[in-house]
Design an enzyme around this catalytic site. Sequence first.
Site, PDB file in Angstrom:
ATOM      1  N   GLN A  70     -23.112  -1.931  23.573  1.00 45.97           N
ATOM      2  CA  GLN A  70     -24.351  -1.326  24.074  1.00 45.97           C
ATOM      3  C   GLN A  70     -24.933  -2.143  25.231  1.00 45.97           C
ATOM      4  OE1 GLN A  70     -25.496   1.546  23.015  1.00 45.97           O
ATOM      5  NE2 GLN A  70     -27.477   1.635  24.047  1.00 45.97           N
TER       6      GLN A  70
ATOM      7  N   GLN B 147     -36.456  -9.644  26.791  1.00 48.67           N
ATOM      8  CA  GLN B 147     -36.657 -10.187  25.446  1.00 48.67           C
ATOM      9  C   GLN B 147     -35.916  -9.396  24.363  1.00 48.67           C
ATOM     10  OE1 GLN B 147     -40.459  -9.915  23.091  1.00 48.67           O
ATOM     11  NE2 GLN B 147     -40.553 -12.106  23.563  1.00 48.67           N
TER      12      GLN B 147
ATOM     13  N   THR C 282       2.068  -2.969   8.524  1.00 49.37           N
ATOM     14  CA  THR C 282       2.144  -3.645   9.814  1.00 49.37           C
ATOM     15  C   THR C 282       3.530  -4.255   9.995  1.00 49.37           C
ATOM     16  OG1 THR C 282      -0.220  -4.145   9.726  1.00 49.37           O
ATOM     17  CG2 THR C 282       1.105  -5.436  11.262  1.00 49.37           C
TER      18      THR C 282
ATOM     19  N   THR D 162       0.819  -1.214   0.000  1.00 54.08           N
ATOM     20  CA  THR D 162       0.000   0.000   0.000  1.00 54.08           C
ATOM     21  C   THR D 162       0.854   1.265   0.000  1.00 54.08           C
ATOM     22  OG1 THR D 162      -1.708  -1.179   1.221  1.00 54.08           O
ATOM     23  CG2 THR D 162      -1.840   1.219   1.209  1.00 54.08           C
TER      24      THR D 162
ATOM     25  N   GLU E 212      -5.209 -13.850   2.179  1.00 55.20           N
ATOM     26  CA  GLU E 212      -5.258 -12.689   3.067  1.00 55.20           C
ATOM     27  C   GLU E 212      -6.703 -12.337   3.428  1.00 55.20           C
ATOM     28  OE1 GLU E 212      -3.992  -7.953   3.298  1.00 55.20           O
ATOM     29  OE2 GLU E 212      -3.266  -9.188   1.640  1.00 55.20           O
TER      30      GLU E 212
ATOM     31  N   SER F 200      -6.111   1.133  -1.989  1.00 57.84           N
ATOM     32  CA  SER F 200      -6.465  -0.186  -2.534  1.00 57.84           C
ATOM     33  C   SER F 200      -6.104  -0.342  -4.008  1.00 57.84           C
ATOM     34  CB  SER F 200      -7.966  -0.430  -2.358  1.00 57.84           C
ATOM     35  OG  SER F 200      -8.307  -0.524  -0.994  1.00 57.84           O
TER      36      SER F 200
END
Length: 388
Positions: free
Chosen positions: A337, A280, A160, A128, A243, A134
């Site tokens: 949440q 519920q 990375t 990249t 990948e 991309s």
Amino acid sequence: MNSIYFTEEHELFRKSFRDFLQKEVVPHIEKWEKTGTIDRFIWEKFGEMGFFGLNYPEAYGGMNLDLFYTVIFLEELQKIKSSGFAAAMWAHAYLAMTHLNAEGDERIKQDYLAPSIAGKKIGALCITEPFGGSDVAGMRTNAIRKGDKFVINGSKTFITNGVYADYYVVAAKTNTELGNKGISIFLVDTNTKGISATKLDKLGWRASDTAEIAFDSVEIPLENLMGEEGKGFPYIMQHFALERLIMAINAHARAEYAIDYTLEYMSQREAFGNTINKFQALRHTMVEHATEVEHCKIFNYAAVARLIKGEYVVKEATMAKLKSTKVADQVIYDCLQMLGGYGYMEEYPLARLLRDSRLGPIGGGTSEILKEILSKMIIDNKDYKPAV
């Protein structure tokens, strides 16, 4: 389902790897998340245990095991509260090392692949670019032949392991006029003069180092060309299926971890005289998410099984990453949440997991790019074939 793809030996490996992670990795995770630096000793421990060599040839220290051992490796790494640590490990083992094994000659395999399997050398894959994203074919980094050397100029970003790596697998144009047909792959030792790496500050994946790398007249020997000159783009495309499957597996595994953690929390958290797993609306939300994750997992396992058989699963791998990363983001969002205010606290895993998961639809090809690839296959009837 497990009995279809996983043997007793697989499950024994899962237990041993899970125990290893709890003993050797988990005690250091918070430190590595804070510093953004993973201590070198853990790479060597992974190497000593053979975890970097699961599906690599025995000739270089690997174990030549089937890809479902890799699936277990990926899944368990997602369940220790640091996708950044996980990324550093799998980017080394399945991005950089994949190219060494596939395109490297015997010298490169002996000098770089074998030490990588042993955890003595760390690798990074450099594709990249700052202006490309991309768009792999639009890269600007070039490698010009001058006498007995290639001279590399250009830059890479979002790499990375880019800061602390011992070597880079670099994609660069050897013929700028040929577009994607002019790209080649090189092995570049990071000790080479003219390389500079700048650490990037990220939203998530904090434990891993991610770099922008500059190549300023970097000279490498001709023999550091990997594979054939001009075949870099096909090599990259060939490995994208693996990948994308890796990122899909990572996604279903972290979503599964989020669900397991949240259900345990809900079974203990009380409100209005009941544990909240009795309400519920919350129960049905979790059931829907568990169903979606199970669907993703079954699809991903089936794609791995086909890859093992030698099938070219670019379509299935692309679908797997597109769907699994989307599902993981939504699952983790809703699981946070369920914890209410505690979900927003750093001491609980969901806050970090939410940040880490967000990279899923971006890295390894954005969801938008993946949709266009699938559009060409499904709507335009384009048939992608193995390039090499």
